[in-house]
Design an enzyme around this catalytic site. Structure first.
Site, short mmCIF file in Angstrom:
data_model
loop_
_atom_site.label_atom_id
_atom_site.label_comp_id
_atom_site.label_asym_id
_atom_site.label_seq_id
_atom_site.Cartn_x
_atom_site.Cartn_y
_atom_site.Cartn_z
N SER A 128 0.84 -1.18 0.00
CA SER A 128 0.00 0.00 0.00
C SER A 128 0.88 1.24 0.00
O SER A 128 1.96 1.23 0.59
CB SER A 128 -0.89 -0.01 1.25
OG SER A 128 -1.25 1.29 1.62
N GLU A 168 -6.99 -10.49 -6.69
CA GLU A 168 -8.12 -9.58 -6.91
C GLU A 168 -8.27 -9.24 -8.39
O GLU A 168 -9.39 -9.15 -8.90
CB GLU A 168 -7.91 -8.30 -6.10
CG GLU A 168 -8.05 -8.54 -4.61
CD GLU A 168 -7.59 -7.33 -3.80
OE1 GLU A 168 -8.45 -6.66 -3.24
OE2 GLU A 168 -6.37 -7.06 -3.76
#
Ligand code: ARG
Length: 461
Positions: A279, A292
């Site tokens: 992140s 994902e």
């Protein structure tokens, strides 16, 4: 200088620039170049065999086409938007290169049967690639299944703890799915394996041709029986997009599961850092973005399937320019599934299963309750009654906050006199696994055999 159109004879005006860029397909159909040239070489051979061109002309055509292909593959060839598509770009280059003989290549052929042919050849080859990528993924799943043989995890239904299963059994479930995907591709290819060449624009030709000859040269099993169907049929594109959608859906299910499994609550798996991302704000994060995206890209593939069906639903026979859009859908669907398959195979190889966490999870949720009900059945209690009795026992365990294995024999017997000392051999995760018997179950002996079966089968082809 403006390019002269191969179809320009009856036109008195130059094509508007906006029309050229709106109608072109070269920006995406250049990918058919190899198959287009393969088809043209077969066609030239047929024309010579049928004496529609001379041997000399045939040789010049084939030599020219091969040179053009080499130029394309080395990036030296310049595709022109004004020449619309891959077919006219190659044909024009051939004429430029070899002159008169090049002008004869389009004898007894239309771009309508030409593009149908190219697409069939492309799909046939692409399906082979997808099949081998499926095999690679299957092999990785089997390898993991073998490496982690013996690990037990809670099996879920409704995403609630249901019954314990071997991790290997879980992994082999995906191997089965992917095997069906391969069979589906095989089936799709068997149906598309007919040559549309010879249908020409839509009605066939008055010239003495031999479409069976080209079909054979190109490895087809036969010829399309109806020329109108031959140029308008894109069923194989839809079928292929469906096969790809099914694969994407299977990959997405695994992705979804593993996204859940690697979160902090479950920690069933640990994916290698090389296959995760971070992140930009939270320094501690390690995210399963690859999974994902595999899940996310699935939507794109389904979209292409829907696009193709919608594209075709209102088309009258035979060829309509709408069909040019088929390639955008089918190319992107294939690319997407291929990259997803490749990256998932590597990710699987670089993921470890956390046996302790899984075992710990197995302690929760009374996953040996069904085994207890079946124990009672073996003692002669009708299943519906056994279900009711075990339900009550579970309720009691929830009340006193203990596991089934913690209950004393007297407590069990207060619910059913059929329960004896040997009940403890039916309870507990390990006993459950050991006691499975049915074919296709997670019984260790059966799973082991299945691993061996897959190892042999997958290494063969
Ligand atoms: N670029 C066209 C396609 O992809 C090729 C066929 C064009 N045929 C025609 N009659 N305009 O479908």
């Amino acid at each position: 200088m403006k390019q002269k159109k191969p179809w320009g004879g009856r036109f008195t005006k130059q094509t508007a620039a906006l029309v050229e860029s709106f109608t072109e397909s070269i920006s995406f159909d250049w990918r058919l170049c190899q198959h287009d040239i393969e088809g043209s070489i077969a066609h030239a051979n047929m024309l010579a065999k049928c004496k529609l061109i001379t041997e000399k002309e045939k040789d010049a055509i084939i030599k020219g086409l091969k040179e053009i292909l080499a130029e394309i593959l080395t990036g030296k060839f310049e595709f022109k938007e004004s020449l619309e598509d891959v077919h006219m770009n190659i044909e024009s280059a051939l004429i430029e290169r070899i002159g008169e003989a090049g002008k004869k290549l389009h004898t007894a052929r239309s771009r309508n049967d030409q593009v149908a042919l190219d697409l069939r050849l492309w799909t046939r080859e692409q399906a082979r690639t997808v099949k081998s990528l499926l095999t690679v993924l299957q092999k990785e799943l089997v390898k993991k299944g073998k490496a982690f043989f013996g690990l037990i995890m809670p099996g879920f239904t409704h995403l609630q703890h249901a019954q314990p299963v071997l991790v290997s059994h879980y992994l082999l479930a995906y191997v089965e799915m992917l095997e069906r995907d391969k069979a589906r591709l095989q089936d799709c290819c068997a149906r598309l394996n007919k040559s549309p060449l010879g249908a020409c624009a839509l009605a066939g030709t008055t010239l003495p041709t031999d479409p069976a000859f080209t079909a054979k040269l190109l490895g087809f099993e036969g010829i399309c029986e109806n020329s109108m169907d031959a140029v308008s049929d894109r069923d194989f594109c839809v079928e292929y997009a469906f096969c790809l959608s099914m694969i994407a859906m299977h990959l997405s299910r695994l992705a979804e599961e593993w996204i859940i499994w690697c979160n902090d609550e479950m920690k069933f798996i640990e994916i290698s850092d090389a296959y995760c991302t971070g992140s930009s704000i939270m320094p501690q994060k390690k995210n399963p973005d690859v999974l994902e995206l595999i899940r996310g890209k699935c939507g794109r593939v389904f979209g292409h399937l829907t696009a193709l069906l919608t594209l075709l639903k209102g088309l009258p026979l035979s060829y309509n320019r709408d069909m040019q859009e088929d390639k955008i859908a089918i190319f992107d669907a294939a690319d997407t599934v291929q990259t997803s398959l490749s990256v998932l195979a590597e990710l699987v190889a670089n993921t470890n299963f956390n046996g302790e966490q899984m075992m710990h999870a197995c302690e929760k949720g009374f996953i040996d309750a069904t085994a207890l009900a079946e124990y009672l059945v073996k003692k002669g209690v009708p299943f519906r009654m056994a279900h009711e009795i075990v339900g009550k026992i579970v309720r009691e365990c929830i009340r006193v906050q203990c596991k089934l294995t913690d209950l004393r024999l007297e407590s069990f017997q207060a619910f059913s006199s059929a329960i004896e000392k040997d009940v403890y051999k039916a309870l507990g995760v390990e006993n459950c696994i050991k006691n499975y018997k049915s074919y296709g179950s997670t019984a260790p002996g059966f799973v082991k055999k299945r691993i061996t079966y897959w190892e042999k089968k997958l290494n063969k082809g």
